[in-house]
Each structure stands twice: as C-alpha cells, then as structure tokens.
Motif scaffolding. Structure first.
Motif, mmCIF file in Angstrom:
data_model
loop_
_atom_site.group_PDB
_atom_site.id
_atom_site.type_symbol
_atom_site.label_atom_id
_atom_site.label_comp_id
_atom_site.label_asym_id
_atom_site.label_seq_id
_atom_site.Cartn_x
_atom_site.Cartn_y
_atom_site.Cartn_z
ATOM 1 N N LYS A 624 -19.923 37.145 -18.246
ATOM 2 C CA LYS A 624 -19.863 37.488 -16.830
ATOM 3 C C LYS A 624 -19.369 36.252 -16.104
ATOM 4 C CE LYS A 624 -22.625 38.885 -12.841
ATOM 5 N NZ LYS A 624 -24.000 39.160 -12.329
ATOM 6 N N ILE A 625 -18.198 36.347 -15.478
ATOM 7 C CA ILE A 625 -17.524 35.169 -14.925
ATOM 8 C C ILE A 625 -17.464 35.295 -13.405
ATOM 9 C CG2 ILE A 625 -15.517 33.659 -15.166
ATOM 10 C CD1 ILE A 625 -14.777 35.349 -17.664
ATOM 11 N N THR A 626 -17.909 34.268 -12.719
ATOM 12 C CA THR A 626 -17.868 34.243 -11.255
ATOM 13 C C THR A 626 -17.094 33.007 -10.791
ATOM 14 O OG1 THR A 626 -19.994 33.085 -11.159
ATOM 15 C CG2 THR A 626 -20.054 35.483 -11.070
ATOM 16 N N ASP A 627 -16.805 32.968 -9.487
ATOM 17 C CA ASP A 627 -16.000 31.886 -8.918
ATOM 18 C C ASP A 627 -14.678 31.740 -9.674
ATOM 19 O OD1 ASP A 627 -17.828 31.215 -6.909
ATOM 20 O OD2 ASP A 627 -18.955 29.926 -8.267
ATOM 21 N N VAL A 628 -14.090 32.866 -10.020
ATOM 22 C CA VAL A 628 -12.861 32.874 -10.820
ATOM 23 C C VAL A 628 -11.687 32.385 -9.967
ATOM 24 C CG1 VAL A 628 -11.215 34.352 -12.035
ATOM 25 C CG2 VAL A 628 -13.671 34.699 -12.329
ATOM 26 N N ASN A 629 -10.863 31.552 -10.579
ATOM 27 C CA ASN A 629 -9.631 31.051 -9.979
ATOM 28 C C ASN A 629 -8.470 31.852 -10.566
ATOM 29 O OD1 ASN A 629 -7.535 29.565 -8.908
ATOM 30 N ND2 ASN A 629 -8.263 27.588 -9.633
ATOM 31 N N PRO A 630 -7.981 32.900 -9.886
ATOM 32 C CA PRO A 630 -6.956 33.772 -10.475
ATOM 33 C C PRO A 630 -5.680 33.008 -10.795
ATOM 34 C CG PRO A 630 -7.924 34.780 -8.519
ATOM 35 C CD PRO A 630 -8.384 33.354 -8.545
ATOM 36 N N TYR A 631 -4.943 33.506 -11.771
ATOM 37 C CA TYR A 631 -3.731 32.838 -12.231
ATOM 38 C C TYR A 631 -2.736 33.865 -12.748
ATOM 39 C CZ TYR A 631 -5.791 33.639 -16.818
ATOM 40 O OH TYR A 631 -6.347 34.241 -17.926
ATOM 41 N N THR A 632 -1.500 33.433 -12.881
ATOM 42 C CA THR A 632 -0.466 34.209 -13.551
ATOM 43 C C THR A 632 0.070 33.375 -14.710
ATOM 44 O OG1 THR A 632 1.264 33.351 -12.089
ATOM 45 C CG2 THR A 632 0.200 35.421 -11.454
#
Length: 820
Positions: A624-632
């Motif tokens: 369960k992952i929080t504070d995710v920094n989205p990326y491509t």
C-alpha cells in the motif's frame, strides 16, 4: 579534471599483483548435541593450535595447498578429526557437532545458503551469470529471469521489481552503495552495468521485505560481493560485442590481495540490426579494482575503485515502421538530418576499514565518493510521412506507402549538462551476544548536483507550425490559423544548483533459537532518515522518515522440508535529485518521501525429484503506497511530476522452481502475477507504467551426454505488455493502451576445450586453466518487441498515432572465454 581521471585510471590498472601463498583460515562454531556452544575445545593442526571461546567460536590458520588433519578434543566429548585442503588465502567455515557418546557423530556444516533462505534472499551462482547468453549479459540479465523482476529492454541493465520503477532498487558492492548515470534516456546509451561479473564472488537478491540494514528504497536489494583472490590468475572474455580482461593476485604472506577488471563494449552489432538506419559509433569502457590489505588478524582495509568513460555518437538516416492492423495497415517513413553526441564520465572510489575487536564485536568505517559529469547534446530534424500501405500480394509495390495521411517534420534540440558529486561517510557495527546478533550504522551523505537542462521541440505539419499544447488554437489547426507568437511546441529551460544533506541510521536485532525441534529465526529493526534540500533559488526544506521493519522464519519439524517466512514493515524512499525535478526542470524541495506498507509471505519447499534436489519458492506480497510521486517512462528515462499527489497499491504472487533438471546443472522456471494501480488526484485508479501483469521465464542448462564438453544455455522470458505511455503534455488517463507482449529467447552453445579439472603438461593447451569457444543467437524467433511509442499527430484528423519503437531482431554472436 581530465588529468586527474587519467592518473586514477593508470593507478587502478598498474597496481602490482604477485603470486605464491602460504596459509588458509579455518573458522566456525562448535556445538553439542543440543546445539549449545562448547567452550575450551582444544584444536590442533601440525604445530599450531587454538581453543574455542565461551561462544564456541574458533579461528585457526593452517598451511595452504596441502592436506592438514585438524583435531578437536575436549574432556567431556568424543574427539573429532577432519582433513582439509585450503588454498592460499581461502577462508572456510566448519561447524562440527561434538558427541558425548562413545562413537563420533558426523560433522555438520551450517552453510550461508540456509541463512539466506531464512532471510528471503535469492543467491545466484557467478559461474551461471557469466555463461547465460543475453544481449546485455551479466547480473541484471539473470535477474530478469526471476519472478517479480521485469525488464522489457534487452539493451538496458535496468529492471523493475514488483511494480516499482528503475529508481527503486538498491545496489551494493562489498557494502558500498553504487549509483548509475542520471541523463540516460535510451537503453542503447547505457553501455555497461557497474557490476563486473569477472570480479564477482557472490550475488544476493531480495525482492522485498528486506531488513533495516539495507537502505531506503521501496522495491529491492542487489548485494554483490567481489572476491579476494588467493593466487595469480588472468581471465579473458571476448565476443563481437566487446571484451573484458581481469587480473588477480595475492602477496606471499596473503596480506595483500587485488583484482583488476577492464571492460570494453560496442553495441553496433545490435543497433545496426534495428529499423532505424544510422551511423552509430559507441564507445563504452571502464576499469575496476578491488584491493584488500590485512594489517593484522584484527584490522583489514578494503578499496573499491571504478572509472568509466562512455561515448555515444548517433546520426540517424532513415526509418520505416509498419504498424496498424490487417484491415488498416499503416507505415511511418522518417528521413533524418542531424546527430546526437552524448558522453558520460564517472569516477567512484571507496575505502572500508574493518576492525575485529574480538570474536563478538566488529567495527567498520566506510567512506566513498561518486563523481559523474554528463553531456547530452542533440539536434535532430525528422521529416515524416504517415500513410496507408499497399497490401496487394503480387504487386511490385507491396509494402510501399501509397497514400499519405499526414506529412510533417519535427525538430528536437537538446543541450543538457550535469555534474554530480556524492560523498558518503558511514560507521557500521556488529555485535554477537550469545544467540543475539545486533547490527547498527550511522551514515552521512552530501549530494552536490549542478544541472543545466535545455530542450525544445518544434512540430510542423504540411507547412503549419503546431502551437504549444497549452494554446487554445491547438485543436483547430490548420483550419483556424494560429495567430499568436510562434513558440516551440515544447520548451524546457532550467539551471539548478542543488545540495542534499542526509543523515541515516539503523539498528536491528536478530536471534535464532529452537523450540523443541522447530527452528525459529526473527529480525526486528528500524531506520531513520533525515534529509535537507537547499540550493540557488531554493527554499531550504528538511524532513525526516522512520522505517520499522521485521522478519520471522519458521522451520517446523516435519517430514517434508518446509520453511515459512513473513516479513515487511513501513518502507520510505526519500527523494533523490531526479525525483525533485519536475518536467519543466524546476526543483521542488517540498517533495516528501514515498511511503509503502509492505507485507511478504513466503514458503520454501525442498524435495527430491528423479533422485535430484529441487526447491519450490513461493512468495505472496502486498504494498500500500502513499505520497506517491507520479512519473512517466520514456524508454529508460523516468520523468517525475515532483508532487506527492497520488496513492497506489501493488499485489502479486511469485513462484520459482529450481533444481537439477539435468544432472549436475542448475536450471529454473519462474512465474509471476502482478497488479499495480495508482490514483492521481482522486481521478480514479489506472494502471501504473510498470503494471506487468504476467511473467514467465526459464533458464535451462544442458550438455550432450556423449560429449559433456558441449554445453547449451537457454534463456526464455515472456512478459505481458505494460501501458504504452502517453505524450508528455497529455493526461495519462486518456492513454491506457498497452504495448504488445514481450517475448525473448536467447541461446548459447559452448564447447569447453580445457576444463578446470584438466591439466596439460605440454602442448598449446598447457597455459590454460579454462578455455571455451561458443556461438550465441539472440532473439532466436526474431520477435518484434517494442519498448515505447513515438507519438505522431495527424493535424487534419486530430488523431495521435502511437508508433512502436522496436527493439533488436535476431542477432548472431561469437564468444570465447579463457583463464590462465
């Protein structure tokens, strides 16, 4: 700087290595029938001897290169005698069990393999790593055959583990954390992995739920150990892709040991076979050394050095890519002008002092420096035709574009420079108190990064300059002319000077005990990580993260050999520089550490099949992952949003069956299921860029029974397709199509001319300890795998076409390996 680089390079290569040997080391713990340590055991061998301490530990120096009989005597126990033949500088662990009965019982050796299985660590044999074929052979090539590890680019050494990305994996070499270049955008630019397989002694890998002693990353740990040689030797490996040379040796008193490796690689064989016709001139070169000096039995100093210089010159000419469906076949024809010139120069040096206070207490002081200077310069004009393909069988123009749906051009410009200096200073300690093992560390890191980013892109379609995505007229062109000021379609300019200071610490406790006949092992620990970001035009920001972790393993007293593991904790990944920089090049010091609640449940089942040993390893996991920094992901370049505006999850099941499918050789098959999704700004869950649903891999070794020197190595990988990405300016929720499945088969045939167990007193084979020659076929079935998409816009229909960028087709290679 260039003079310093040359001096260090010369010093690393020309270090003196000399032969001859005298002693080996025998060490271990002596136990009674109840697995309790026995103190004051007399241990003698020829004219030397020692006794065990109160914890049953002993260390004995014995003559090397000869049979030595060692006696273990105690008034209350039956005497044990065993014969050993150790090589110069070799260290062997021997753990006998002494019996109070009249008859001597057999010896018991507790191997490191069992300990690592308890900790959930997979160990890979170096000899297997060096033999398995692959377009980018090495440790990472073998990792991609393990469940939960995915890599859809044979030109890259990068890998993703259980839904994480390339930046979420830790790599250690002899306790030193190592890094990779920052600006790499394409797998064909990477060249060489840091890990030199010619120097490797041991490879450990954990795909999750690892201990607190390993650093702050979310996905995996690769722990490499380089070997300490005991005699002089030279090894050489050469193929059409390049070659490597390793020289090793030890001093007469075995106090000094050294091994130096030099590698050169040229990817022209692979790139020339791709669809884009190019003038391509790559040069990938590095030199590494691992040196040790024992000042005494208590103090040892280790040095690890690496210098690499990678140049990548690329001048594309033409490209034709056919895609679409049988009903609507399409083709993209591109004519190029311009070139790309990249250079990556890295230097790494590390020192480790190890002081053994006594048999129970060991202290270490570690210092390391990593310096990279990188240049990425390109000006490439691509003029393209997008059209329908002639599908009339028998027509002389079959496969040709006969109607153009779009005509345009695209100019990409880049002048990117990066200079990064990373310095580490760390203290480590280890203390054994009866059955309790304590480990701790305190580490300081300073990262000084200077970065200039200049990239712009201009798009023209049939004489109409396409306005930037933010323009209101973007969707109406060319019918409604764009009357605003002419501007680049994309324009990124930034100049950053960033410093990051980190203080890290961990403390962990492990214990192994027996409850009746059930073996129990557990580990409890925690990490603390404080970091502060500062720099020019950056508001200083300091943050802290605490990471508790635990593992437990149980081996019940069953008829079936079973081991159960449960591990997990709260894992943090404090941002590295690349995670702080957004798509516009601006550094955001407010970025938090990504946080993952991670649970792993595993089982090892050891059994015999066909009277040969096998092991089935099963692991189920949830994150369960929080504070995710989205990326491509664009090929191998990761671009972050530099915002903690998402949450995600990942779960899956990994299975691996390994054993002697063919007597005397280890092979395995792997299967993995994964699902990982993210929710960005509460828009709903979509697949993450690394959502690799199904994975199957097999590594198979065989030989011809009537000709055992003829060996075969087969490497098979099948991965379902990951999301194909989206244009950098677009909303990823609108682009959820997947790339085709990745299918890869590499075959290696090898004939051993001189094997290790053979000696020749005369003739041309006399100098060789080992000699083989082989033939390799990469991508046997010539499958067209794609790594990412090029997005081409038809200005009239407003459609975005995803043009696949294909990887390497079938390629043949010749290879020889020799050791002296």
């Amino acid at each position: 700087m260039k003079a310093y680089f040359k001096i260090q390079l010369i010093c690393l290569v020309l270090l003196p290595l000399w032969g001859a040997a005298q002693t080996g080391t025998l060490k271990g713990i002596i136990l009674d029938e109840n697995n309790a340590p026995i103190g004051d055991v007399n241990i003698t061998a020829q004219k030397t001897g020692t006794t065990t301490n109160q914890n049953g530990f002993f260390l004995l120096k014995i003559p090397a290169n000869q049979e030595v009989t060692v006696s273990f005597t105690h008034l209350a126990f039956k005497t044990i005698q065993a014969t050993f033949t150790l090589k110069n500088g070799e260290s062997m662990e021997f753990n006998p069990v002494m019996s109070s009965n009249v008859e001597q019982i057999s010896t018991v050796v507790i191997s490191s393999e069992k300990r690592k299985a308890i900790e959930g660590i997979i160990t890979l044999e170096p000899k297997t790593i060096r033999k398995i074929p692959g377009a980018n052979a090495g440790v990472e090539n073998l990792l991609k055959t393990l469940p939960g590890v995915s890599g859809n680019n044979e030109l890259s050494t990068q890998y993703a583990v259980r839904g994480g990305n390339y930046d979420e994996n830790l790599v250690y070499v002899n306790g030193f954390e190592v890094y990779r270049p920052f600006l790499i955008r394409s797998g064909q630019q990477e060249g060489l992995s840091f890990v030199n397989t010619d120097l490797v002694r041991n490879v450990d890998f954990s795909a999750g739920g690892f201990q607190a002693k390993y650093g702050d990353k979310l996905s995996s740990v690769l722990d490499i150990t380089y070997r300490q040689p005991y005699d002089f030797g030279v090894s050489l490996d050469a193929s059409l892709l390049g070659g490597s040379l390793a020289v090793e040796g030890a001093s007469k008193d075995s106090k000094f040991t050294g091994i130096v490796g030099v590698r050169y690689r040229d990817n022209s064989l692979l790139v020339d076979a791709k669809q884009t016709e190019t003038n391509y001139d790559p040069t990938f070169f590095d030199v590494q050394s691992y040196l040790t000096y024992k000042f005494s039995d208590k103090f040892q100093l280790d040095f690890l050095g690496n210098a690499s210089l990678n140049k990548y010159d690329y001048q594309p000419k033409t490209r034709q890519t056919n895609f679409g469906t049988l009903d609507n076949p399409l083709a993209l024809l591109v004519y190029y002008q311009g070139q790309e010139k990249d250079q990556y120069q890295t230097l790494f040096g590390a020192l480790k002092g190890t002081y053994t206070v006594n048999d129970n207490l060991t202290l270490q002081l570690i210092g390391s420096t990593y310096h990279t200077t990188e240049e990425e310069y390109f000006d490439i004009l691509a003029q393209y035709r997008l059209g329908e393909v002639n599908t009339n069988i028998g027509d002389e123009n079959l496969g040709e574009v006969e109607f153009s749906e779009g005509i345009g051009s695209q100019l990409n410009h880049g002048r990117n420079d990066l200079d990064a200096l990373i310095t580490n200073l760390e203290h480590k300690g280890s203390y054994q108190l009866e059955d309790n093992h304590f480990e701790w560390s305190l580490k300081y890191t300073h990262e000084d990064i200077r970065d200039r980013l200049i990239e712009w892109e201009v798009i023209d379609s049939a004489g109409f300059s396409i306005a930037p995505p933010s323009s209101d007229a973007f969707n109406d062109q060319p019918y409604t002319p764009y009357e605003g000021p002419l501007a680049a379609f994309q324009n990124v300019r930034a100049k950053n000077q960033t410093q990051i200071d980190r203080i890290q610490a961990y403390l962990q406790w492990s214990r192994r005990l027996n409850i009746k006949k059930t073996e129990l092992w557990f580990n409890v620990g925690g990490r603390a990580h404080q970091w502060a970001v500062s720099g020019n035009n950056i508001t200083s920001k300091s943050q802290i993260a605490l990471s508790p972790r635990a593992q437990i393993a149980v081996k019940p007293d069953w008829k079936k050999d079973m081991l159960f593991r449960l591990g997990g904790g709260l894992y943090y990944q404090p941002p590295f520089y690349r995670e702080l920089r957004d798509a516009s090049g601006e550094v955001n010091p407010e970025v938090k550490a990504q946080k993952s609640y991670h649970v792993v449940l595993g089982n090892d089942y050891s059994f015999k099949m066909w009277d040969r040993p096998f092991k089935l390893t099963t692991e189920a996991y949830y994150k369960k992952i929080t504070d995710v920094n989205p990326y491509t992901v664009e090929n191998v370049r990761i671009r972050y949003r530099a915002k903690n505006n998402a949450k995600a999850y990942a779960y899956g099941l990994d299975l691996r069956l390994n054993g002697e499918f063919v007597p005397g050789t280890e092979s395995w098959v792997s299967f993995g299921y994964l699902k990982t999704e993210e929710n960005i700004e509460n828009q709903g869950y979509i697949a993450r860029p690394t959502d690799q649903r199904l994975k199957f891999a097999a590594l198979f070794q065989d030989y011809v029974p009537v000709m055992p020197k003829m060996k075969m190595y087969l490497n098979l990988v099948y991965n379902t397709g990951v999301p194909g990405g989206s244009p950098s300016y677009a909303n990823p929720y609108e682009y959820q199509n997947r790339l085709p499945d990745y299918k890869r088969a590499d075959l290696g045939l090898q004939y051993v001319i001189v094997d290790y167990n053979e000696t020749f007193n005369r003739g041309w084979r006399k100098p060789f300890k080992y000699l083989s020659i082989g033939f390799e076929i990469f991508n046997i079935f010539d499958v067209q795998n794609s790594i990412t998409n090029t997005w081409v816009r038809d200005v009239y229909s407003k459609r975005q076409y995803a043009i696949p960028n294909y990887l390497t087709p079938r390629v043949f290679n010749v290879r020889t390996t020799m050791k002296f």
